[in-house]
Motif scaffolding. Structure first.
Motif, mmCIF file in Angstrom:
data_model
loop_
_atom_site.group_PDB
_atom_site.id
_atom_site.type_symbol
_atom_site.label_atom_id
_atom_site.label_comp_id
_atom_site.label_asym_id
_atom_site.label_seq_id
_atom_site.Cartn_x
_atom_site.Cartn_y
_atom_site.Cartn_z
ATOM 1 N N PRO A 1 0.803 -1.233 0.000
ATOM 2 C CA PRO A 1 0.000 0.000 0.000
ATOM 3 C C PRO A 1 0.829 1.272 0.000
ATOM 4 O O PRO A 1 0.355 2.317 -0.426
ATOM 5 C CB PRO A 1 -0.834 -0.121 1.279
ATOM 6 C CG PRO A 1 -0.057 -1.038 2.160
ATOM 7 C CD PRO A 1 0.647 -2.001 1.252
ATOM 8 N N ASP A 2 2.056 1.200 0.433
ATOM 9 C CA ASP A 2 2.880 2.406 0.541
ATOM 10 C C ASP A 2 3.940 2.477 -0.538
ATOM 11 O O ASP A 2 4.930 3.217 -0.399
ATOM 12 C CB ASP A 2 3.558 2.452 1.928
ATOM 13 C CG ASP A 2 2.531 2.533 3.047
ATOM 14 O OD1 ASP A 2 1.448 3.109 2.801
ATOM 15 O OD2 ASP A 2 2.786 1.997 4.138
ATOM 16 N N LEU B 1 8.331 4.776 -5.701
ATOM 17 C CA LEU B 1 8.102 5.860 -4.760
ATOM 18 C C LEU B 1 7.481 5.248 -3.520
ATOM 19 O O LEU B 1 6.555 4.429 -3.620
ATOM 20 C CB LEU B 1 7.163 6.907 -5.363
ATOM 21 C CG LEU B 1 7.674 7.699 -6.575
ATOM 22 C CD1 LEU B 1 6.594 8.663 -7.065
ATOM 23 C CD2 LEU B 1 8.942 8.448 -6.235
ATOM 24 N N ARG B 2 8.012 5.618 -2.358
ATOM 25 C CA ARG B 2 7.466 5.049 -1.120
ATOM 26 C C ARG B 2 7.307 6.152 -0.080
ATOM 27 O O ARG B 2 8.014 7.178 -0.095
ATOM 28 C CB ARG B 2 8.376 3.952 -0.587
ATOM 29 C CG ARG B 2 9.708 4.426 -0.034
ATOM 30 C CD ARG B 2 10.541 3.271 0.471
ATOM 31 N NE ARG B 2 11.776 3.729 1.094
ATOM 32 C CZ ARG B 2 11.886 4.065 2.386
ATOM 33 N NH1 ARG B 2 10.836 3.987 3.188
ATOM 34 N NH2 ARG B 2 13.053 4.491 2.882
ATOM 35 N N ASP B 3 6.385 5.903 0.766
ATOM 36 C CA ASP B 3 6.173 6.839 1.874
ATOM 37 C C ASP B 3 7.350 6.746 2.845
ATOM 38 O O ASP B 3 7.860 5.644 3.101
ATOM 39 C CB ASP B 3 4.869 6.482 2.601
ATOM 40 C CG ASP B 3 4.450 7.569 3.564
ATOM 41 O OD1 ASP B 3 4.894 7.509 4.713
ATOM 42 O OD2 ASP B 3 3.688 8.457 3.125
ATOM 43 N N PRO B 4 7.813 7.879 3.390
ATOM 44 C CA PRO B 4 8.961 7.822 4.309
ATOM 45 C C PRO B 4 8.726 6.941 5.521
ATOM 46 O O PRO B 4 9.683 6.419 6.108
ATOM 47 C CB PRO B 4 9.160 9.286 4.691
ATOM 48 C CG PRO B 4 8.564 10.070 3.565
ATOM 49 C CD PRO B 4 7.404 9.259 3.093
ATOM 50 N N ALA B 5 7.482 6.748 5.901
ATOM 51 C CA ALA B 5 7.208 5.962 7.097
ATOM 52 C C ALA B 5 7.231 4.463 6.838
ATOM 53 O O ALA B 5 7.179 3.668 7.795
ATOM 54 C CB ALA B 5 5.856 6.356 7.679
ATOM 55 N N THR B 6 7.294 4.064 5.601
ATOM 56 C CA THR B 6 7.278 2.625 5.278
ATOM 57 C C THR B 6 8.673 2.039 5.428
ATOM 58 O O THR B 6 9.683 2.753 5.338
ATOM 59 C CB THR B 6 6.788 2.414 3.844
ATOM 60 O OG1 THR B 6 7.651 3.104 2.945
ATOM 61 C CG2 THR B 6 5.374 2.949 3.673
ATOM 62 N N PRO B 7 8.771 0.703 5.655
ATOM 63 C CA PRO B 7 10.088 0.072 5.766
ATOM 64 C C PRO B 7 10.807 0.099 4.415
ATOM 65 O O PRO B 7 10.169 0.200 3.357
ATOM 66 C CB PRO B 7 9.766 -1.353 6.200
ATOM 67 C CG PRO B 7 8.366 -1.582 5.768
ATOM 68 C CD PRO B 7 7.681 -0.250 5.897
ATOM 69 N N PRO B 8 12.106 -0.012 4.406
ATOM 70 C CA PRO B 8 12.856 0.020 3.141
ATOM 71 C C PRO B 8 12.540 -1.208 2.304
ATOM 72 O O PRO B 8 12.108 -2.242 2.809
ATOM 73 C CB PRO B 8 14.319 0.042 3.591
ATOM 74 C CG PRO B 8 14.302 -0.568 4.947
ATOM 75 C CD PRO B 8 12.992 -0.169 5.570
#
Length: 529
Positions: free
Chosen positions: A334-335, A353-360
């Motif tokens: 989802p992120d 593109l990923r949300d900064p709060a998501t794990p790497p």
């Protein structure tokens, strides 16, 4: 006086009768003419036999049309004549009927052999040996029965020499042989054959008996006896019915062509020169085929090739399935938003593109079985949640609609020269576009907007020709549309359009290489401007 004749009266009567006869003849001549007299003289000159012979054919034909009396009358005489002729000269009947009866006998024998072949086929079909199975396959491919094929495989013969001998005199008429046979004293051979045959006939007190074959070592002399000639063939190996049939046919043809020469043979062989080609047709050769070695090496190579192709196809199918699973796993996060993907050999490259709060993404790869692929992910941080970009109080539904539409339509996605791939900076705009377009779709349902469409339009600078500019503008619009559908938007809402270059001389070229998004919709009448 009554019993006494008057001489004068008697003489007078005789004198009167004579003129009456002459007058009758003269009257016939006057009435019938001279032709009648000639006809009478002609009839008197013919015998009774000549008169009957002149009309007997017409009489028999006419009587045959009426009843069967003539046939019934002459049948006993004809039957007795035939019986007497057969008893006195039986060879004459045999010589006449031999060319006719021979084919009929062969036909009957052929039918008997065919029946025997069918019976033998039933017996041999019960065999379960490996050779029998191979023979069955070969017989099926050849289109013949298994029994016939088995006989052909087990029989072997070769006709080396053929002699044509006059039956009554025992003299040699003609001969032929293969090149490998050294011709001996054939006259002596024919004399010996005749002497042996006479010896057998005299020893067993059966004048009609004869020798059909003489076997010595691996050779057989097959003897075919006709009415006036004998055909002797020297055969190496087994004598088959087909070989005997060929000899019989040849001898029959010789009797048909040289009937008179054979009947009145006086030792002169010259008329039988033309029989040489007929004898040559009897030099048959039937060799058992050598067992062909199976090309096991070729079979092995072909089998390895097929197995290799199957393994390669299976590996390719497995790799494609794993690739599809990896892409699906990334899309389902989802992120994460998939911007681009590429493949180099066994290397899969993804731009995300990923949300900064998501794990790497390394954590995502560690939890996945990516074999046989090597996966490389280039991830860029970007705010993906609507809450991260909302700074104002929650507006009304219609205000929110107008705001989102205005933000989407004001967005410009820029491209490099001759490229339809977004840079990372431009790809960072995609998450906001996706969130805005998803919100627009939800508000369309809330506001009762039944129809709305997302129009993705691509543009190009004027540096290329119009055809190339139209193509690259279309490709740029399609690339953006693919990113939108990859991240969850319905294809049914998106329309792609490429318009080529803009006729704007005062606009910088980098501002002309863009893609814009327009929202087309039907607004409810209750809205206020």
């Amino acid at each position: 006086m009554a019993g006494v004749k008057d001489p004068q009266v008697q003489g007078s009567a005789e004198t009167t009768a004579q003129p009456l006869g002459d007058d009758f003849d003269r009257l016939q001549q006057l009435i019938l003419g001279p032709d009648y007299s000639r006809a009478l003289r002609s009839i008197a000159a013919q015998s009774e036999t000549d008169r009957v012979a002149a009309v007997v054919a017409e009489a028999i034909q006419q009587r045959a049309q009426t009843d069967q009396g003539v046939q019934q009358a002459i049948e006993p005489a004809v039957t007795a004549s035939l019986d007497q002729m057969i008893q006195k000269q039986p060879h004459r009947i045999t010589n006449v009927l031999y060319p006719i009866i021979g084919p009929a006998i062969r036909k009957s024998v052929a039918a008997a052999l065919a029946e025997m072949m069918n019976n033998l086929n039933d017996i041999l079909s019960q065999s379960l040996s490996m050779k029998a199975w191979w023979w069955r396959i070969a017989a099926w491919r050849s289109g013949i029965s298994y029994g016939e094929f088995a006989l052909l495989k087990t029989l072997l013969y070769q006709v080396d020499q053929v002699l044509l001998i006059h039956k009554d005199t025992g003299l040699l008429i003609a001969e032929t042989n293969t090149e490998s046979v050294i011709s001996e004293d054939t006259e002596l051979v024919t004399s010996m054959l005749t002497a042996i045959n006479d010896f057998v006939s005299d020893s067993f007190k059966q004048p009609g008996s004869r020798i059909e074959s003489i076997r010595f070592g691996e050779h057989t002399i097959e003897i075919i006896v006709g009415p006036m000639a004998v055909l002797a063939a020297k055969v190496k190996g087994s004598v088959t019915p087909a070989l005997v049939n060929n000899l019989n046919e040849t001898l029959e043809v010789i009797h048909q062509r040289f009937f008179s020469e054979l009947e009145y043979f006086d030792g002169n062989k010259t008329p039988f020169t033309e029989a040489q080609p007929l004898l040559s047709t009897c030099l048959l050769h039937k060799a058992q085929e050598k067992p062909r070695r199976k090309p096991w090496l070729a079979y092995g190579l072909v089998s390895l090739l097929i197995i290799g192709c199957c393994l390669k196809f299976g590996y390719w199918w497995y790799a494609e399935q794993k690739k599809a699973d990896i892409v699906q796993a990334i899309k389902q996060q989802p992120d994460y938003i998939l911007i681009n993907q590429s493949q180099t050999g066994k290397q899969l490259n993804f731009v995300l593109l990923r949300d900064p709060a998501t794990p790497p993404p390394e954590a995502l790869l560690a939890a996945m079985d990516t074999a046989p692929w090597q996966v490389g992910i280039e991830a860029h941080s970007a705010p993906l949640h609507p809450a991260a970009i909302q700074t104002a109080p929650e507006p009304t539904a219609d205000q929110r609609w107008r705001e989102l539409v205005a933000n989407v339509q004001s967005t410009r996605l820029y491209f490099s020269v001759d490229s339809n791939q977004l840079s990372i900076e431009e790809a960072n705009k995609i998450p906001l576009l996706v969130n805005s377009l998803e919100s627009i779709a939800e508000l369309a349902t809330t506001l009762g907007i039944k129809h709305h469409q997302i129009v993705v339009t691509g543009f190009a600078d004027p540096s290329g020709d119009p055809t190339a500019n139209a193509a690259i503008s279309r490709n740029r619009a399609q690339a953006v549309a693919d990113l939108l559908t990859t991240n969850g938007l319905s294809e049914n809402l998106i329309t792609v359009w490429g318009v080529g270059h803009l006729n704007a001389l005062d606009m910088p070229t980098e501002d002309q290489r863009i893609v814009t998004i327009q929202i087309l919709s039907s607004e409810p009448a209750s809205w206020t401007p």
